[in-house]
Design an enzyme around this catalytic site. Sequence first.
Site, PDB file in Angstrom:
ATOM      1  N   HIS A 122      -5.528  -2.230  -1.554  1.00  0.00           N
ATOM      2  CA  HIS A 122      -4.427  -3.181  -1.558  1.00  0.00           C
ATOM      3  C   HIS A 122      -4.096  -3.489  -0.087  1.00  0.00           C
ATOM      4  O   HIS A 122      -4.281  -2.635   0.769  1.00  0.00           O
ATOM      5  CB  HIS A 122      -3.243  -2.498  -2.249  1.00  0.00           C
ATOM      6  CG  HIS A 122      -2.026  -3.352  -2.464  1.00  0.00           C
ATOM      7  ND1 HIS A 122      -1.127  -3.627  -1.472  1.00  0.00           N
ATOM      8  CD2 HIS A 122      -1.551  -3.964  -3.579  1.00  0.00           C
ATOM      9  CE1 HIS A 122      -0.140  -4.371  -1.969  1.00  0.00           C
ATOM     10  NE2 HIS A 122      -0.370  -4.595  -3.242  1.00  0.00           N
ATOM     11  N   ASP A 198      -3.300   6.636  -1.435  1.00  0.00           N
ATOM     12  CA  ASP A 198      -2.373   5.655  -1.982  1.00  0.00           C
ATOM     13  C   ASP A 198      -2.334   5.856  -3.495  1.00  0.00           C
ATOM     14  O   ASP A 198      -3.262   5.488  -4.212  1.00  0.00           O
ATOM     15  CB  ASP A 198      -2.874   4.251  -1.623  1.00  0.00           C
ATOM     16  CG  ASP A 198      -2.025   3.147  -2.263  1.00  0.00           C
ATOM     17  OD1 ASP A 198      -1.177   3.456  -3.103  1.00  0.00           O
ATOM     18  OD2 ASP A 198      -2.248   1.977  -1.903  1.00  0.00           O
ATOM     19  N   GLN A 201      -0.878   3.197  -7.892  1.00  0.00           N
ATOM     20  CA  GLN A 201      -1.335   2.849  -9.243  1.00  0.00           C
ATOM     21  C   GLN A 201      -1.630   4.077 -10.095  1.00  0.00           C
ATOM     22  O   GLN A 201      -2.025   3.946 -11.246  1.00  0.00           O
ATOM     23  CB  GLN A 201      -2.582   1.968  -9.173  1.00  0.00           C
ATOM     24  CG  GLN A 201      -2.297   0.560  -8.677  1.00  0.00           C
ATOM     25  CD  GLN A 201      -1.359  -0.215  -9.596  1.00  0.00           C
ATOM     26  OE1 GLN A 201      -1.329   0.019 -10.801  1.00  0.00           O
ATOM     27  NE2 GLN A 201      -0.577  -1.107  -9.016  1.00  0.00           N
ATOM     28  N   LYS A 224       6.931   1.384  -9.738  1.00  0.00           N
ATOM     29  CA  LYS A 224       5.713   1.295 -10.546  1.00  0.00           C
ATOM     30  C   LYS A 224       5.583   2.472 -11.507  1.00  0.00           C
ATOM     31  O   LYS A 224       4.580   2.589 -12.214  1.00  0.00           O
ATOM     32  CB  LYS A 224       4.484   1.249  -9.632  1.00  0.00           C
ATOM     33  CG  LYS A 224       4.349  -0.054  -8.849  1.00  0.00           C
ATOM     34  CD  LYS A 224       3.027  -0.089  -8.084  1.00  0.00           C
ATOM     35  CE  LYS A 224       3.026  -1.141  -7.001  1.00  0.00           C
ATOM     36  NZ  LYS A 224       2.841  -2.507  -7.524  1.00  0.00           N
ATOM     37  N   CYS A 361      -3.050  -9.017  -3.987  1.00  0.00           N
ATOM     38  CA  CYS A 361      -2.910  -8.450  -2.635  1.00  0.00           C
ATOM     39  C   CYS A 361      -4.162  -7.695  -2.219  1.00  0.00           C
ATOM     40  O   CYS A 361      -4.070  -6.611  -1.635  1.00  0.00           O
ATOM     41  CB  CYS A 361      -1.708  -7.518  -2.546  1.00  0.00           C
ATOM     42  SG  CYS A 361      -0.151  -8.361  -2.680  1.00  0.00           S
TER      43      CYS A 361
HETATM   44  C1  LIG Z   1      -2.634   0.287  -4.889  1.00  0.00           C
HETATM   45  C2  LIG Z   1      -1.352  -0.230  -4.327  1.00  0.00           C
HETATM   46  N1  LIG Z   1      -0.998   0.122  -3.096  1.00  0.00           N
HETATM   47  C3  LIG Z   1       0.169  -0.299  -2.548  1.00  0.00           C
HETATM   48  C4  LIG Z   1       1.029  -1.123  -3.226  1.00  0.00           C
HETATM   49  C5  LIG Z   1       2.294  -1.566  -2.563  1.00  0.00           C
HETATM   50  O1  LIG Z   1       3.403  -1.018  -3.206  1.00  0.00           O
HETATM   51  P1  LIG Z   1       4.874  -1.524  -2.858  1.00  0.00           P
HETATM   52  O2  LIG Z   1       4.837  -3.015  -2.924  1.00  0.00           O
HETATM   53  O3  LIG Z   1       5.724  -0.916  -3.902  1.00  0.00           O
HETATM   54  O4  LIG Z   1       5.197  -1.035  -1.470  1.00  0.00           O
HETATM   55  C6  LIG Z   1       0.689  -1.520  -4.526  1.00  0.00           C
HETATM   56  C7  LIG Z   1       1.554  -2.385  -5.338  1.00  0.00           C
HETATM   57  O5  LIG Z   1       1.695  -3.562  -5.173  1.00  0.00           O
HETATM   58  C8  LIG Z   1      -0.530  -1.063  -5.089  1.00  0.00           C
HETATM   59  O6  LIG Z   1      -0.867  -1.425  -6.305  1.00  0.00           O
END
Ligand SMILES: Cc1ncc(COP(=O)(O)O)c(C=O)c1O
Lengths: 405, 405, 131, 131
Positions: A122, A198, A201, A224, A361
């Site tokens: 992401h 990370d 998910q 999430k 993203c």
């Molecule tokens: C794999 C992953 N990493 C990072 C993020 C970023 O999370 P957040 O927008 O809650 O900071 C997301 C969600 O959009 C994600 O799915």
Amino acid sequence: MAFDPHSLRQDFPILSQQAYDHPLVYLDNAATTQKPLSVLDAIQDYYRSFNANVHRGAHYLSDKATTRFEQARDTVADFINAPEQSHIIWSKGTTEAINMVAYGLEHLLEKGDEILITSLEHHANLVPWQQLAFRTGARLRVLPLTSEGEWEDEYASYFTDRTRIFAATQVSNAIGVHTPLQAMLTQAKQHNAFTLVDGAQAVAHYPIDVQALDCDFYVFSGHKMYGPTGIGVLYGKAHALEVLIPYQTGGEMVQHVTYQSTQFNTLPYRLEAGTPHIEGAIGLAAACKFLTQQDRHALLAWEQSLAHHVYTRLHKESQVAIYSPETHTTLVSLSVPNIHTLDLNAYLDSQGIAVRAGSHCAHPLMAQLGVAGTLRASFACYNTLEEADRFCDVLLEAIDLLTDE
Amino acid sequence: MAFDPHSLRQDFPILSQQAYDHPLVYLDNAATTQKPLSVLDAIQDYYRSFNANVHRGAHYLSDKATTRFEQARDTVADFINAPEQSHIIWSKGTTEAINMVAYGLEHLLEKGDEILITSLEHHANLVPWQQLAFRTGARLRVLPLTSEGEWEDEYASYFTDRTRIFAATQVSNAIGVHTPLQAMLTQAKQHNAFTLVDGAQAVAHYPIDVQALDCDFYVFSGHKMYGPTGIGVLYGKAHALEVLIPYQTGGEMVQHVTYQSTQFNTLPYRLEAGTPHIEGAIGLAAACKFLTQQDRHALLAWEQSLAHHVYTRLHKESQVAIYSPETHTTLVSLSVPNIHTLDLNAYLDSQGIAVRAGSHCAHPLMAQLGVAGTLRASFACYNTLEEADRFCDVLLEAIDLLTDE
Amino acid sequence: MTDLPLYNSIKQQLRACRSKEETFKALVALSKRLTRLTAEEKTEENRVKGCESAVWLIIDNKDDTSSIKADSDTKLMRGVLVAILSLVQGKTKTERQKMDLKAELESLNLGSYLTQSRANGILAIIEKIKK
Amino acid sequence: MTDLPLYNSIKQQLRACRSKEETFKALVALSKRLTRLTAEEKTEENRVKGCESAVWLIIDNKDDTSSIKADSDTKLMRGVLVAILSLVQGKTKTERQKMDLKAELESLNLGSYLTQSRANGILAIIEKIKK
Ligand SMILES: Cc1ncc(COP(=O)(O)O)c(C=O)c1O
Ligand SMILES: Cc1ncc(COP(=O)(O)O)c(C=O)c1O
């Protein structure tokens, strides 16, 4: 399938509404989940009975707020099996947590050092490292993973003695595949790199054990995993958190301040500047409790069975290209050649079905897949088999409507 | 005094509880205020009827959430009279907003440049500048203000052609005095310095007009103005926001990403990485509405009359040293020689009275006043005259109990 | 461009839609009336920034009436573009600048097809058309 | 140090308190029994880090019984210190290390005087005493 989501849905009143005169079908859970009543109640309870600023005060409400706020840290520590509550740092979300680490490790990087990520990241686990590389002269390298989450034989060449940081997602948000995390972490550790996982998910679906993973940092977002917005977690091993230069400075995170110098506080406080998101921490703890009170294996099996059901139905349709694995995932990401995902999405929306269309993203991953975007249906524990079927039915209708001639 | 707080208190159910078998008297409002039901309802309503991730999605709930989230930005823009909603950047709070600016301006600072703050600052408006000075070789200078909020004649020597940044609080959190803001801003602008105003202690009490102030940046926290935790605001003029290097990177704030480069989004999004605190923004907008629906002049007059009442009663007591102004403030900060403020605080607490004892995150100011800490009673619109009197009565009791022999 | 439907009939058609589904179908039908751009015309320069879907606009200002061509990668946006083009076709630059395009589009009852993030895109198109 | 009250009587007294106010008064009364440190003894080195109030501890380990002195800038903490000192007075280092000081203090019914942020301070004191 012993699990019945219908009783669970009582906890999520938002789901029983109509969208454009159709029953709402919410399949955008990888973007954000809905919140159970127990989380809403925890928030209400906080503001109605013990809201106060934490740590600094010494009065009835602030004692209560501080105790509950620190208990929330305990709950989250237990939830991911962190050895101590002081290893849990509150952040705004996954994105901020990664930025905290990228900024905090900057002082250890030199020109020519390498930061290694995977090709399934992401933007949140890519751009902060890229910018860090720009600032320090380090090199951003990308370990190519296939969309099946496998790596090529020559992976070993990506881990070098210059690899200072290895950051990888546990599960891809765009296509739902798992990365070969344990094997990659082993490689990274052999080269003494700092490791960050990370988990954005993963946390809503898989029981997490940061000690078993043995990574230096683990990050995730509350929103999430059935928790509130604006709160997330940076878990770190003690030595890893201790080398971080505080990303933000101000109140709470200091011990003593003069105009000439500042003495920072101990962990976890030195990494938490300013009044924290107290309500968020308490709400996130309620979300952890919501999950631990469930039979998590049954939940996961259910979510996976829904994704698998959709996979099986759509796999038969020759127009549909699926990018997600057949099994062991909780989402289905797909595209239909010659039909724009935004057009598909609009029709699904007109029928009350919420999915996500676009690049999720993850521009570089889309480039790797050779598509501009995909349509993603992502499941949570409260989704039903009828909803999965309705998604398939309406998607096929949309394809019909949008196919030229 | 036409204003009657009793009917307003209906909106704050938390206030009608007992603390240690005494009616709770909450006078710690400068630390954080309580929240009216309309804010709690806005939060509930968000999660119960339109929770979804914003901007990225295109479905019923996410359209609703995005619209309401951006309307919240409008509401906040109106609240401080910002010319455009894109000048409102969401932050975690005052502390993060100041860090965003300190980090974002770093690329413009050179060795020998000067950052000027005042001697009345909270650590949040001191440590980030001090650390920025350490990183860049700039010099942190401190404009000495008296505890009456006046400056010495030689102030002009503090504003030089090397002054790149001037940051000052509007109201001191520790002693409640106003700084000579307009005069200082005029000086700073004559030297082309970037100007930042810390409005954390002002927004709950005074109508704010950032265009009249004509500062480059104005920052504040939601939780100190009847809003939720975890949300705050960085207001900036367009050109000022545009020169800021994004402090955090990741999703939402980018337009296009490759492994080699990232193209950032336009304002306000380029400064807002990751999923925002949607609930917080909506809750803060509800808090703005709560305030604008009141007769704000009456509210302020009431709060000031309570502080003045306490001032007048305690001023007569020879043992009590008061550090706050006699008028035009909404809090009273005091100490009693030879009695520790923590001991006073503990007795007040045992009687259900919540005040704050300590250094109020302002160590250098405490050093300037020559005390280790003060006891601060800070008022909000829902406080009553009886509460003010009870604070005075119980304080005097405490002094009796704690005076030796 | 000559075979664009009349704006008033488009307006009638769209305003008659009773549901999001009907609007969807109407826009898809309209999209078929657009003369597509060639690959060469879809340059980065002609691209309108800020739209969720890719949108290209080519304006050739002449003294009497200007020629405007547009395209998008989504059918829905092509439908919206047909509405916009039929509204401004045959107009001079000055005439276009006098029109309240935003209010006109809002009157089309496009509902959530014109929401926040996408509305930004539409605003960018309107801006470019007025320039 | 010789005139410290017996720990058991302190315990009885504190456990009899029925309200926060009574505990407050009991601690203030106890605080008077502490032999204060001199200004010279209140060094940075003797200071216990992590307490909200300033606390100093001086431990002089001898073979038979150690001598422990302590002070604080707040009366309440001096009251707590009297309780702690009376508990460990006359004990050797090894004996002190075997004691569950934390559980013992928790049994004193100090309630919110031992809450989160302040409890951290007390834990720091206990740690230092055990060292
Ligand atoms: C794999 C992953 N990493 C990072 C993020 C970023 O999370 P957040 O927008 O809650 O900071 C997301 C969600 O959009 C994600 O799915
Ligand atoms: C004047 C002032 N500035 C900054 C802050 C920091 O605000 P926050 O902790 O909400 O970031 C505060 C509050 O503690 C304050 O009173």
